[in-house]
Structure formats: structure tokens, C-alpha cells
Design a protein around this motif. Structure first.
Motif: not given
Length: 149
Positions: A112-124
């Protein structure tokens, strides 16, 4: 793809119960030397990572030329296809991406576009889930949660 936080959480929780539908998904080919850059692209640099128990690692990468973040979940030891996922969500823009299925080596890319943003992410990988929230921004201290189901 627009996903809200509760959708991402629900999706992460539902990944364990995907069942027969994911058994039909085409597995990624096993690649013992897979890297986040091979999954996301050579212009992405790794900016964060989280262990998925002893099974592998979820990597958060960033491409400064286009402002996109990309997530890949990579197994420590490729083998028989297992349930895997990679996901990312930017709450400020309500944009998210995900990849869930049965894979032999890695899940992703999800970007996703994320410049200058906080991001939530993960995996399994299998029954071990990792979720990182409020990541890679100065405004918040990130939170990490690893669960086994």
C-alpha cells in the motif's frame, strides 16, 4: 482495496479457519534463498521485521521512489504448503492489502502507499500470528502481538 482495522483484525483471526478453500490456492514455489526484495521488488528496502516464532519472519519494506510499503512473510525452511499470510493496513487512508493461502516458502507481496503514515502489518505461518501496530512513525510507539492458535 479498502479495509478498515476491524476487517484486518477479523481477517487475521479468520486465517486459521480458511480450510478447504485455501487448499485449492496455488502454492508459491519453494525458494530457499527468498528475500523480501525478491518478493516485493529490488527497490524496496527492509525497514522492520518480526519473528513468527521459529517458523520464519514477516518483513516490512519501503520503496522511497514511490512511497509504497510492502510486506512479505518468509518461512525459515521451505517445505510442504502450509497456511500463511501477509497483510498491511494504513488507518489514515483506510487502505490495506493482504495475501492469504497455502504456500511452500512465502506469502506476499501485500503493498500500500504509506509515505509519512503509520502502518499496521503482520503475517502468519501455520498457527503462529504476528501483528504490529503503529509502526514506523514517530507519533506512536509500535505494539507487537504474537499469538499461537
Amino acid at each position: 482495496m479498502r479495509l478498515n482495522g476491524s476487517v484486518m483484525t477479523a481477517a487475521a483471526l479468520a486465517a486459521a479457519s480458511i480450510g478447504a478453500a485455501t487448499a485449492l490456492a496455488a502454492p508459491a514455489s519453494a525458494a530457499a534463498n527468498t528475500t523480501p526484495q525478491k518478493v516485493c521488488g529490488s527497490s524496496y528496502r527492509t525497514v522492520n521485521s518480526a519473528a513468527v516464532g521459529s517458523l520464519g519472519t514477516v518483513y516490512l519494506t519501503y520503496n522511497p521512489s514511490n512511497g509504497r510499503n510492502c510486506v512479505a512473510t518468509i518461512r525459515s525452511t521451505p517445505g510442504t504448503a502450509v497456511d500463511m499470510s501477509a497483510w498491511i493496513y494504513v488507518s489514515a487512508t483506510d487502505e490495506g492489502a493482504q495475501d492469504y493461502g497455502r504456500y511452500t516458502s512465502y506469502a506476499g507481496p501485500a503493498s500500500v502507499y504509506g509515505k509519512a503514515y503509520c502502518v499496521d502489518w503482520g503475517g502468519q505461518i501455520k498457527n503462529v500470528y504476528v501483528q504490529v501496530t503503529g509502526s514506523n512513525c514517530s507519533a506512536l510507539k509500535e505494539q507487537r502481538v504474537t499469538t499461537t492458535r
